[in-house]
Each structure stands twice: as C-alpha cells, then as structure tokens.
Scaffold this motif. Structure first.
Motif, short mmCIF file in Angstrom:
data_model
loop_
_atom_site.label_atom_id
_atom_site.label_comp_id
_atom_site.label_asym_id
_atom_site.label_seq_id
_atom_site.Cartn_x
_atom_site.Cartn_y
_atom_site.Cartn_z
N ALA A 339 25.16 49.56 77.89
CA ALA A 339 26.18 49.71 78.65
C ALA A 339 26.06 49.96 80.04
O ALA A 339 25.38 50.88 80.59
N SER A 340 26.48 49.15 81.09
CA SER A 340 26.20 49.35 82.67
C SER A 340 24.81 49.25 83.12
O SER A 340 24.66 49.74 84.29
N ALA A 341 23.92 49.11 82.22
CA ALA A 341 22.42 48.91 82.78
C ALA A 341 22.33 47.71 83.63
O ALA A 341 23.15 46.81 83.59
N ARG A 342 21.56 47.59 84.39
CA ARG A 342 21.47 46.38 85.56
C ARG A 342 21.11 45.25 84.91
O ARG A 342 21.37 44.22 85.35
N GLY A 343 20.29 45.12 83.96
CA GLY A 343 19.83 43.98 83.19
C GLY A 343 18.92 42.90 84.06
O GLY A 343 18.97 41.94 83.99
N GLU A 344 17.77 43.93 84.46
CA GLU A 344 16.68 43.08 85.44
C GLU A 344 15.59 42.61 84.63
O GLU A 344 14.86 41.95 85.32
N ASN A 345 15.55 43.04 83.50
CA ASN A 345 14.45 42.35 82.82
C ASN A 345 14.52 41.43 81.68
O ASN A 345 13.34 41.31 80.78
N VAL A 346 15.61 40.88 81.48
CA VAL A 346 15.56 39.92 80.48
C VAL A 346 14.56 38.78 80.55
O VAL A 346 14.07 38.10 79.64
N GLU A 347 14.35 38.35 81.79
CA GLU A 347 13.50 37.16 82.10
C GLU A 347 11.99 37.73 81.67
O GLU A 347 11.14 36.90 81.26
N LEU A 348 11.66 38.81 81.96
CA LEU A 348 10.33 39.48 81.33
C LEU A 348 10.20 39.47 80.06
O LEU A 348 9.26 39.19 79.61
N PHE A 349 11.18 39.76 79.35
CA PHE A 349 11.43 39.50 77.90
C PHE A 349 11.12 38.29 77.29
O PHE A 349 10.08 38.13 76.50
N THR A 350 11.55 37.18 78.04
CA THR A 350 11.31 35.96 77.52
C THR A 350 9.99 35.38 77.97
O THR A 350 9.37 34.35 77.35
N LEU A 363 12.21 45.49 74.23
CA LEU A 363 12.55 46.02 75.47
C LEU A 363 13.91 46.55 75.64
O LEU A 363 14.90 45.79 75.45
N THR A 364 14.13 47.67 76.08
CA THR A 364 15.46 48.30 76.22
C THR A 364 15.67 48.81 77.82
O THR A 364 14.77 49.67 77.98
N GLU A 365 16.87 48.40 78.16
CA GLU A 365 17.38 48.87 79.30
C GLU A 365 18.50 49.87 79.10
O GLU A 365 19.36 49.71 78.65
N ASP A 366 18.12 51.12 79.60
CA ASP A 366 19.06 52.20 79.50
C ASP A 366 20.04 52.42 80.65
O ASP A 366 19.63 52.21 81.82
N SER A 367 21.20 52.69 80.26
CA SER A 367 22.38 52.86 81.47
C SER A 367 22.32 54.05 82.10
O SER A 367 22.85 54.17 83.35
N ASP A 368 22.08 55.09 81.42
CA ASP A 368 22.23 56.57 81.97
C ASP A 368 21.31 56.74 83.22
O ASP A 368 21.90 57.39 84.09
N VAL A 369 20.20 56.33 83.03
CA VAL A 369 19.17 56.71 83.99
C VAL A 369 18.81 55.31 84.66
O VAL A 369 17.50 55.83 85.49
N GLN A 370 19.18 54.62 84.36
CA GLN A 370 18.59 52.99 84.73
C GLN A 370 17.12 52.97 84.76
O GLN A 370 16.40 52.70 85.81
N GLN A 371 16.56 53.29 83.62
CA GLN A 371 15.09 53.14 83.32
C GLN A 371 15.18 52.07 81.96
O GLN A 371 16.34 51.66 81.25
N TRP A 372 13.80 51.56 81.82
CA TRP A 372 13.71 50.56 80.66
C TRP A 372 12.49 51.07 80.07
O TRP A 372 11.42 51.53 80.80
#
Length: 444
Positions: A339-350, A363-372
């Motif tokens: 929740a609330s993560a930026r979602g910047e890496n879905v294209e990298l995943f694909t 690939l996991t994007e975390d919302s608390d610290v905006q890390q992945w």
C-alpha cells in the motif's frame, strides 16, 4: 596357558557382541514393538490383512512408543473384523514401549478405539460390507496427539459420492472432519446432507472461484472470491438447491466478520477480472492477487487496476503472479506492491521475467520506507546470468541471486563495473567472486 588366554579372549568377544546386540535392541524399542505387532497380526489374520500402517518411535534408550492400526480387505467378514479390533486393543508387546491401540479400517471406514462414535462407525462399515461397497474418501482415526478426533477426510467430489451411499445405507454418524478441493468443514448428521449439495457447489463454481465451504447437515455456506454482485448466482443456486438445502454465499471467507472485510475488495476485484489477460483475481488477507499468464499483459493490467476509479480498501496491496513455464507451484514470478508504494518497478519486473537465464523473479516494493527488494532464482549458472543483468538492474540497487548449489547464492549491488567486494553474502572465495564480477562487467 596360551589356550586359556585365547579362550578367555574369545569368550570376551562373544559376550561383548551379545551386549552390543542387547543395547541395540534396547535403543530401538519402538522398532522392535512395531515388528512384534506386525508379526502378531499377520500370523493370526494374514488372509484378511491389506495393510498394517503401524507407527513407532524410539523415544529414548530402552523405551519407545507404538501406535497399532490395521487395514483389512473390504470383503473381511464382520466377525473377523471384530476379532482384529479386539487383537489391536489387547495387544501386549514384550518390547519396552508405550502402546497406543488406534483402530481397524476396511471399506474406507476406521473403527477407532478412542472415537466417541465408534459404534456408529462400526454400523456404517457393516452396511458397506453388506453392499460390497466402499467409501471414496474415508472415515479415519485422529492423529497421535488427538486420537479421539476421528472424522471424514477426502475431496469434495468423494464426499458427494459417499453422501449418496451413506444416505442409502442410513447412518447415525455426526460429521466431523474436513474436505479438500475446495477446502471444507463438516458438521451435522451425515444422512441429513441433501444430495443436491454437489450440483449446488458446481453451479457456484461455474460462476466464481471458490475459497472454502462449510456443510452442517442440511445447511451449506460457500465462500467465493470477492465481487460486487452475487444476486445472479443466488438465483441460480435457489433453483438447483430445492427446499431441502439451505445455501448462503459469503465473500472471501466463511467467517461473517472476515466476509464483511473481504466484501470491500469487490469493486477492485471486479475491475481486475474485466481486464484482458487476467486469469484470476483473488483476495488473500489484504492483498489483491492477480494471476496473469502472459508477462506482456502485466503492465496494462497493473495500470488499469492502480489507476482505475474504484474504491479500494485502505492498506491493501497488489500482487501479480506470472506462472512459470512448467506450471509448477513455486516456479511462478511474483510482483508485489504494498500500500502507498510508488510502483516504479513493474516494468523492470516484466523485463526480467522473460530472461532465459532466470527461473523465477520476486520483486517487492515496500510502502513504509519506499524501498524494494529483488530476488532472482538462476536457471543456469551465475556466470551465464550476470552478463544479462548489467544495464538492466538500476545502479545502486541490491539484488539477491540464488543458484542450485549451496555455494551459488550471492548478493550484489548493481554498478557499471563490479569488483569482488561488491559481491557479498556469499561462501565463495575472493577469486570466485572476482570471476563473477568480471562476468558482470562483460555484459551490457
């Protein structure tokens, strides 16, 4: 003189060997008890025995535990069945074991020593014998830690067939136990379960993915993946169920409280199901879980779901699953956006999933610290995989790579040029890590 010494020496060896054999026997008391039980049952009832699933444990030197159980042929006469059950109950092992009589099974029905419904189970087995029939599932004894917890075990399909058989015989058994495919919970009198339970579940299954079900005599509660509208399914179910079966549909879980929480996912789940390429939209805890077989569809599905103007529960996460080429569980690649993560890496995943050198991507994007976090399961070798990642993994990002062997897992931080020091969390020596760094540097 020499002969005397030799004789004493020989007698000492024989005595020592005997002592060792005694110690070995004492150390394996459970195993000895298991052998005793098996020999005792086969000697007395061998012609009727199908299997002896006796279990034992060697708890400590000189002591053990033994659980006695016997499976008989389905044509075993009732009087022989009773004799075997008595033999199981009264067996007295010579080995130093704590003996626990479990029960006797035939025709899919176990008559369990500690089952409160022992007499009812025996009556059902007798009825099956008279019809030369057997259950497809089974009424089985409880586990070691709960021997009185006898109950039904089997798939839903087997239960439907067994219910028709039990109703034709007549039985006072109170249902206990569980089902698989789908998961199910059982209670109520078995003979009160209507034969329409099978057609009703199949009607629901044709419209929704099933989560779980609960059968309580003439009542059936079915949990399906969350959606905004169940009215059409409820109408179809009412037609099939008739007056003898009470049916209730629930969202996501059997518990009313949990179902209410899952219902909030209905709008976003329906939106996801409407997208081309989505095979299934399910909800697990606070995750909307989408199965997308073709990686080429992932970005469009992601955008439709994250940018769609629908209500979504606070704190919910998005999980996209791309099944592996072989379809096996555990081979799938998974993208997770909390929740609330930026979602910047879905294209990298694909971009990573089609890489032939990679068996699995997480690939996991975390919302608390905006890390992945990125984990890659290597399909071939690290030396072959690393050159394909240079220029793909953003600089400064850490990636965990897992190979097949114990010494083939590493963590590296992506840079234009790597050195052995950039490869960490590895059992490899410096020279091996340097070779991997050179493999990376050769790519791109």
């Amino acid at each position: 003189m020499r002969g005397g010494r030799a004789g004493r020496w020989l007698r000492g060896i024989v005595a020592g060997a005997g002592a060792l054999a005694l110690v070995a026997c004492q150390l394996n008391a459970g195993t000895k008890g298991e052998e005793e039980f098996t020999e005792h049952i086969r000697a007395a009832f061998g012609a009727h025995v199908s299997e002896i699933p006796v279990r034992s444990s060697n708890d400590m030197p000189g002591a053990g535990s033994l659980w006695g159980e016997v499976v008989l042929r389905p044509d075993t006469p009732a009087d022989v069945f009773a004799e075997v059950l008595d033999a199981v109950e009264t067996f007295e092992p010579t080995a130093r074991v704590s003996y626990h009589p479990v029960g006797v099974r035939a025709n899919g029905v176990s008559v369990c020593v500690d089952d409160p419904q022992r007499a009812r189970a025996q009556a059902l087995r007798d009825g099956l014998l008279a019809r030369s029939a057997s259950l497809q599932g089974g009424w089985v004894c409880g586990p070691r830690n709960a021997p009185s917890a006898a109950g039904y075990r089997g798939t839903f399909g087997a239960f439907v067939a067994d219910t028709e058989l039990v109703r034709s015989i007549g039985s006072d058994l109170e249902l206990v136990g569980g089902l698989t495919r789908p998961e199910g919970h059982l209670s109520g009198r078995w003979v009160e379960v209507p034969t329409t339970v099978g057609p009703v579940v199949e009607t629901v299954r044709s419209r929704h993915d099933l989560v779980a079900l609960a059968i309580d005599g003439p009542s059936l509660r079915i949990a399906v993946d969350p959606t905004t509208d169940l009215s059409g399914t409820e109408a179809a179910v009412a037609t099939v169920a008739g007056e003898g079966l009470r049916v209730e549909l629930a969202q996501g879980a059997l518990s009313p409280d949990a179902a209410q929480r899952y219902a909030a996912f209905g709008p976003i789940a329906d939106l996801a199901r409407a997208q081309p390429g989505v095979e299934r939209a399910a909800v697990r805890s606070v995750h909307l879980e989408l199965t997308v077989p073709a990686v080429a569809d992932v970005v469009e599905v992601y955008r439709a779901v994250t940018e769609g103007v629908v209500d979504r529960p606070d704190g919910s996460s998005l999980v996209i699953i791309v099944p592996g080429a072989d379809g096996r569980s555990g081979s799938e690649s998974i993208y997770t956006r909390h929740a609330s993560a930026r979602g910047e890496n879905v294209e990298l995943f694909t971009e990573l999933v089609p890489n032939r050198e990679i068996a699995r991507v997480r690939l996991t994007e975390d919302s608390d610290v905006q890390q992945w976090w990125l984990q890659l399961q290597v399909a071939t070798s690290l030396e072959q995989t690393l050159p394909t990642l240079r220029g793909v993994i953003p600089e400064g990002r850490a990636v965990n790579l897992f190979g097949a062997g114990p010494d083939s897992s590493i963590t590296l931080t992506a840079r234009d040029r790597l050195t052995a020091e950039d490869i960490t969390r590895s059992r490899l020596d410096v020279s091996a890590r340097q070779r991997l760094a050179e493999a990376w540097n050769a790519g791109g």
